[in-house]
Motif scaffolding. Structure first.
Motif, PDB file in Angstrom:
ATOM      1  N   UNK A   1       0.788  -1.363   0.130  1.00 10.74           N
ATOM      2  CA  UNK A   1      -0.074   0.109   0.036  1.00 10.74           C
ATOM      3  C   UNK A   1       0.769   1.580  -0.187  1.00 10.74           C
ATOM      4  N   UNK A   2       0.913   2.511  -1.191  1.00 12.47           N
ATOM      5  CA  UNK A   2       2.201   3.143  -0.899  1.00 12.47           C
ATOM      6  C   UNK A   2       0.098   4.764  -1.298  1.00 12.47           C
ATOM      7  N   UNK A   3       1.270   5.649  -1.535  1.00 12.72           N
ATOM      8  CA  UNK A   3       0.476   6.691  -1.711  1.00 12.72           C
ATOM      9  C   UNK A   3       1.198   7.569  -2.871  1.00 12.72           C
ATOM     10  N   UNK A   4       0.076   7.063  -4.821  1.00 12.33           N
ATOM     11  CA  UNK A   4       1.034   7.991  -5.379  1.00 12.33           C
ATOM     12  C   UNK A   4       1.493   9.247  -5.960  1.00 12.33           C
ATOM     13  N   UNK A   5       2.126  10.141  -5.665  1.00 10.16           N
ATOM     14  CA  UNK A   5       3.040  11.227  -6.234  1.00 10.16           C
ATOM     15  C   UNK A   5       2.979  11.942  -4.867  1.00 10.16           C
ATOM     16  N   UNK A   6       2.847  10.801  -3.614  1.00 12.72           N
ATOM     17  CA  UNK A   6       2.405  12.275  -2.753  1.00 12.72           C
ATOM     18  C   UNK A   6       4.311  11.706  -2.041  1.00 12.72           C
TER      19      UNK A   6
ATOM     20  N   UNK B   1       6.739   8.003  -2.053  1.00 15.73           N
ATOM     21  CA  UNK B   1       5.940   6.667  -1.748  1.00 15.73           C
ATOM     22  C   UNK B   1       5.693   5.642  -2.601  1.00 15.73           C
ATOM     23  N   UNK B   2       5.728   6.075  -3.906  1.00 24.10           N
ATOM     24  CA  UNK B   2       5.360   5.587  -4.977  1.00 24.10           C
ATOM     25  C   UNK B   2       6.723   4.645  -5.772  1.00 24.10           C
ATOM     26  N   UNK B   3       7.439   5.446  -5.322  1.00 23.47           N
ATOM     27  CA  UNK B   3       9.101   5.067  -6.034  1.00 23.47           C
ATOM     28  C   UNK B   3       9.734   3.841  -4.656  1.00 23.47           C
ATOM     29  N   UNK B   4       9.775   3.994  -3.201  1.00 29.43           N
ATOM     30  CA  UNK B   4      10.420   3.653  -1.976  1.00 29.43           C
ATOM     31  C   UNK B   4       8.967   2.175  -2.312  1.00 29.43           C
ATOM     32  N   UNK B   5       7.661   2.726  -2.618  1.00 30.38           N
ATOM     33  CA  UNK B   5       6.630   0.979  -2.998  1.00 30.38           C
ATOM     34  C   UNK B   5       7.259  -0.055  -3.822  1.00 30.38           C
TER      35      UNK B   5
ATOM     36  N   UNK C   1       2.921  -9.720  -6.131  1.00 32.41           N
ATOM     37  CA  UNK C   1       2.717  -8.619  -5.101  1.00 32.41           C
ATOM     38  C   UNK C   1       1.310  -8.333  -5.743  1.00 32.41           C
ATOM     39  N   UNK C   2       0.627  -7.749  -5.126  1.00 34.21           N
ATOM     40  CA  UNK C   2      -0.112  -6.320  -5.537  1.00 34.21           C
ATOM     41  C   UNK C   2      -0.169  -5.113  -4.772  1.00 34.21           C
ATOM     42  N   UNK C   3       0.053  -4.031  -5.989  1.00 34.16           N
ATOM     43  CA  UNK C   3      -0.347  -2.836  -4.892  1.00 34.16           C
ATOM     44  C   UNK C   3      -1.005  -1.853  -5.261  1.00 34.16           C
ATOM     45  N   UNK C   4      -1.473  -1.118  -4.197  1.00 35.43           N
ATOM     46  CA  UNK C   4      -2.805  -0.452  -3.781  1.00 35.43           C
ATOM     47  C   UNK C   4      -2.114   0.787  -3.862  1.00 35.43           C
ATOM     48  N   UNK C   5      -3.460   2.245  -4.500  1.00 36.39           N
ATOM     49  CA  UNK C   5      -2.974   3.669  -4.450  1.00 36.39           C
ATOM     50  C   UNK C   5      -3.806   3.442  -2.887  1.00 36.39           C
TER      51      UNK C   5
ATOM     52  N   UNK D   1       2.683   2.022   3.332  1.00 32.71           N
ATOM     53  CA  UNK D   1       4.090   2.953   3.138  1.00 32.71           C
ATOM     54  C   UNK D   1       2.732   4.424   3.639  1.00 32.71           C
ATOM     55  N   UNK D   2       3.288   5.725   4.921  1.00 30.41           N
ATOM     56  CA  UNK D   2       2.635   6.035   5.257  1.00 30.41           C
ATOM     57  C   UNK D   2       1.592   7.574   4.724  1.00 30.41           C
TER      58      UNK D   2
END
Length: 575
Positions: A268-273, A276-280, A294-298, A320-321
């Motif tokens: 779980x990450x936050x796109x464009x914050x 977060x997206x790069x680390x995830x 793996x399944x990624x979720x914004x 991701x926080x």
């Protein structure tokens, strides 16, 4: 289909070419880019592809990176009058493709921006000005006239949460942006030389698409309804024209193999914050190197019911926080609550900061996961400064640690189950003892190896079998350089013991070891019997290993009369 390159001094060039009837590509060639978002090294630069389609109405598909602002706008206005743009198709809002949307809308305020609901929401926060918009979903169409009827295909997480494909029925061209692309910069408009582009096509898949294998399969299933696809107009690298079937089949094959994994981790990450997206993406890449899906979720655009279902069937979670304030704070907080409520005992958890303006703190949430019975599998990644190459190496290694932990029981079971006569016979294949050392940018790696065999005289070359889940695998792509350190019989125990130990994510493999610097920049182990400086020439995939063929450039022996250390095994199903 004539391409016209226009060069500049900064190795940023624009190439235009007519790729199909009424269809022109504008390719921004970034020749010297050596990293993509820092975390993935590039061997051959990259491109950012944009397209003009002229029917009775005119559409522009994507824009370019902001570093190409003047070059791109000059080229575009030389081809069309921006006031003639009826539609601006946004495949997704990642800045390397939508970085000039605001500029285009200033030149073409009449243009209707077409994209997924999530993309248009993101775009409103990027351009900060009103614009005409059209939300499209799977199966919707836009007719430009003259046979150019576009059908849209939902393709979330490839590799951005708001991604959507579009298919021009008139030219049978599928516009896919990141999917089916590669970071490969050349004057070749199309994929004529399959051998040249194949390593970059695979590396790109492994880094960006492999962690979303199930999303790849879902998108490809929707593509089946479109009919024949003669061309894939991707967003990076040469367009797919000569090998469309072969290269699409590869995505299908690779994704099916990853989707068959017995265990899954949700990231779980936050796109464009923040980052977060790069680390995830780096963590997900590390997980995907093991036999774990793996399944990624914004967190900004997730469906609560889908999140609950995903968490309930996952073996591991990575969170991701998000920001504790801002426009999406309420949505992300609600999704975090859903994740926590759906989590259960025996799951594993990993957490990371996003390094945004006001990240939610890790520790209170981590305590809640621990209280729910989840095991923290790697130390929380706390970003105190802007991430560097070393940060992303740590993230990838943390992901690999999680994947290896989740598959440990399977590995032990496999070792015990194969203790047969055949397995014992295989174990009698002996090999030397070697340590591979590599350095790329700031990143260094090392691996003890015994599956090394000379493979050619002219040029001098050899092969190494490298397990897919080894950290050093990312430093041994085609074109990478490394050192093969050959260990001495009777004088290898200390080096072997050091490099056999389990290193923490991001830990320096060379601390306490005497080294010199090779001409190719990699470490040479001072206590080694001999060393060879090498360059990776090609790679062949096996089920659980890569066979890496490398050409030798320089070599030296420290003791002419000493012998190479030999490794003898009793069984052939593990090292």
């Amino acid at each position: 289909m004539v391409a016209t390159p226009v060069r500049t001094e900064k190795r940023l060039t624009i190439q235009t070419g007519n790729i199909a009837p009424d269809t022109t590509a504008i390719r921004s060639l970034d020749w010297d880019r050596d990293r993509f978002d820092i975390e993935f090294g590039l061997q051959n630069g990259t491109t950012y592809n944009s397209f003009i389609i002229r029917g009775e109405k005119l559409a522009l598909v994507d824009t370019s990176h902001e570093k190409f602002r003047q070059l791109y706008l000059d080229t575009l206005t030389g081809l069309i009058d921006p006031k003639d743009i009826d539609y601006l198709f946004i495949t997704h809002t990642e800045p390397d493709h939508s970085g000039l949307v605001k500029d285009i809308l200033q030149l073409a305020p009449q243009a209707v921006v077409v994209g997924s609901k999530v993309a248009l929401q993101f775009l409103e926060n990027m351009v900060h000005q009103p614009f005409e918009k059209l939300v499209v979903k799977n199966g919707d169409t836009v007719d430009l006239g003259k046979g150019h009827e576009f059908t849209f295909i939902n393709a979330p997480n490839l590799h951005w949460p708001d991604t959507i494909f579009s298919y021009d029925k008139g030219t049978q061209t599928l516009f896919t942006c990141d999917a089916f692309g590669m970071h490969y910069c050349s004057d070749a408009l199309f994929d004529e030389d399959l051998g040249a582009i194949a390593p970059d096509y695979r590396f790109y898949y492994d880094c960006l698409m492999g962690p979303n294998a199930r999303s790849v399969l879902s998108a490809m299933k929707r593509m089946d309804a479109l009919g024949e696809i003669k061309m894939v107009a991707n967003g990076h690298g040469p367009l797919l024209l000569h090998n469309v079937g072969e290269l699409l089949d590869r995505y299908q094959k690779w994704s099916k193999a990853k989707a068959k994994a017995e265990k899954t981790v949700a990231v779980f990450y936050v796109s464009d914050y923040g980052y977060s997206d790069r680390v995830s993406q780096a963590i997900a890449h590390g997980i995907a190197k093991t036999d774990v899906a793996v399944e990624m979720v914004d967190l900004k655009s997730s469906d609560p019911q889908e999140v609950q279902e995903l968490v309930s069937r996952c073996a591991g979670l990575v969170v991701g926080m998000p920001s504790i304030s801002g426009e999406y704070a309420e949505e992300t907080a609600a999704t975090i609550g859903t994740i926590l409520a759906a989590s259960k005992k025996k799951q594993v958890i990993g957490m990371f900061e996003s390094y945004g303006d006001d990240d939610e703190p890790i520790d209170p949430l981590l305590r809640k996961f621990r209280d729910a019975g989840l095991k923290e599998i790697f130390p929380s990644i706390r970003l105190k400064d802007t991430p560097t190459e070393l940060t992303y190496q740590l993230c990838e290694e943390a992901g690999t640690d999680m994947g290896q932990w989740l598959t440990r029981e399977k590995a032990v079971k496999q070792m015990k189950a194969l203790d047969t006569d055949l397995d014992q016979a295989m174990g009698r294949l002996s090999g030397g003892l070697y340590i591979i050392t590599a350095k790329k940018g700031e990143i260094k790696g090392a691996m003890l190896a015994s599956w090394v065999t000379q493979a050619s005289f002219e040029p001098l070359g050899f092969t190494i079998a490298v397990a897919k889940d080894r950290a050093i695998e990312s430093l041994m792509q085609v074109g990478d350089r490394f050192v093969l350190n050959i260990l001495e019989e009777g004088n290898y125990q200390s080096l072997m013991k050091h490099f056999l130990k389990r290193f923490k994510p991001g830990e320096d493999r060379f601390e306490g070891v005497k080294t010199q610097v090779a001409k190719n920049g990699s470490p040479i182990l001072t206590e080694a019997l001999a060393y060879l400086e090498c360059e990776v020439g090609s790679r062949m995939e096996c089920d659980d290993h890569w066979i890496v063929y490398s050409k030798v450039e320089i070599g030296r022996v420290s003791k002419a009369d000493a012998l190479t250390a030999i490794h003898h095994r009793k069984v052939g199903n593990h090292y």
